[in-house]
Design a protein around this motif. Structure first.
Motif, PDB file in Angstrom:
ATOM      1  N   MET A   5       0.896  -1.190  -0.009  1.00 13.01           N
ATOM      2  CA  MET A   5       0.092   0.091  -0.052  1.00 13.01           C
ATOM      3  C   MET A   5       0.877   1.286   0.098  1.00 13.01           C
ATOM      4  N   GLU A   6       1.718   1.177   0.820  1.00 11.45           N
ATOM      5  CA  GLU A   6       2.867   2.349   0.808  1.00 11.45           C
ATOM      6  C   GLU A   6       3.548   2.616  -0.647  1.00 11.45           C
ATOM      7  N   ASP A   8       2.180   1.812  -3.499  1.00 11.23           N
ATOM      8  CA  ASP A   8       1.107   1.981  -4.279  1.00 11.23           C
ATOM      9  C   ASP A   8       0.918   3.723  -4.061  1.00 11.23           C
ATOM     10  N   ASN A   9       0.971   4.097  -2.824  1.00 15.91           N
ATOM     11  CA  ASN A   9       0.728   5.675  -2.554  1.00 15.91           C
ATOM     12  C   ASN A   9       1.984   6.152  -3.096  1.00 15.91           C
ATOM     13  N   LEU A  12       1.639   6.543  -6.812  1.00 17.39           N
ATOM     14  CA  LEU A  12       0.345   7.715  -7.167  1.00 17.39           C
ATOM     15  C   LEU A  12       0.844   9.191  -6.619  1.00 17.39           C
ATOM     16  N   ASP A  13       1.598   9.282  -5.969  1.00 22.24           N
ATOM     17  CA  ASP A  13       2.394  10.613  -5.551  1.00 22.24           C
ATOM     18  C   ASP A  13       3.113  10.949  -6.711  1.00 22.24           C
TER      19      ASP A  13
END
Length: 107
Positions: A5-6, A8-9, A12-13
């Motif tokens: 998740m980190e 993926d974040n 996205l950033d």
């Protein structure tokens, strides 16, 4: 799961930052195009308004070109210089550093 998740974040950033960067670059090129087109039109109008024997090289004919050119140069520097000075991935490294620091603070 948390690492994914980190990741993926972060992805996205990075995507969002890249989109913002492209938007800034596109804005600069639009500004440059308008600058060139308008100043060509001004030169044509100024040439048509010259009296016989009058020189084109007068300060009034270069006023817009010069001062708008300064603004365009500042715009270009604001778009391209940050990467030149700090490296293209400085922002990403700084974000990661701050996130790691924040993570350590809360653990």
């Amino acid at each position: 799961m948390e690492i994914r998740m980190e990741r993926d974040n972060l992805e996205l950033d990075r995507l969002e930052r890249a989109r913002k960067r492209v938007k800034k670059i596109k804005g600069f090129y639009s500004h440059l195009l308008v600058y060139v087109v308008i100043n060509i039109m001004i030169v044509i109008i100024n040439i048509q308004d010259l009296q016989p024997g009058e020189s084109y090289f007068q300060y009034k004919n270069f006023f817009t070109l010069f001062f708008w050119g300064i603004g365009l140069a500042i715009h270009g520097l604001s778009v391209f210089l940050p990467d030149f000075i700090s490296g293209s991935n400085w922002e990403e490294r700084k974000i990661k550093q701050l996130m790691d620091s924040d993570k350590k603070h809360w653990e």
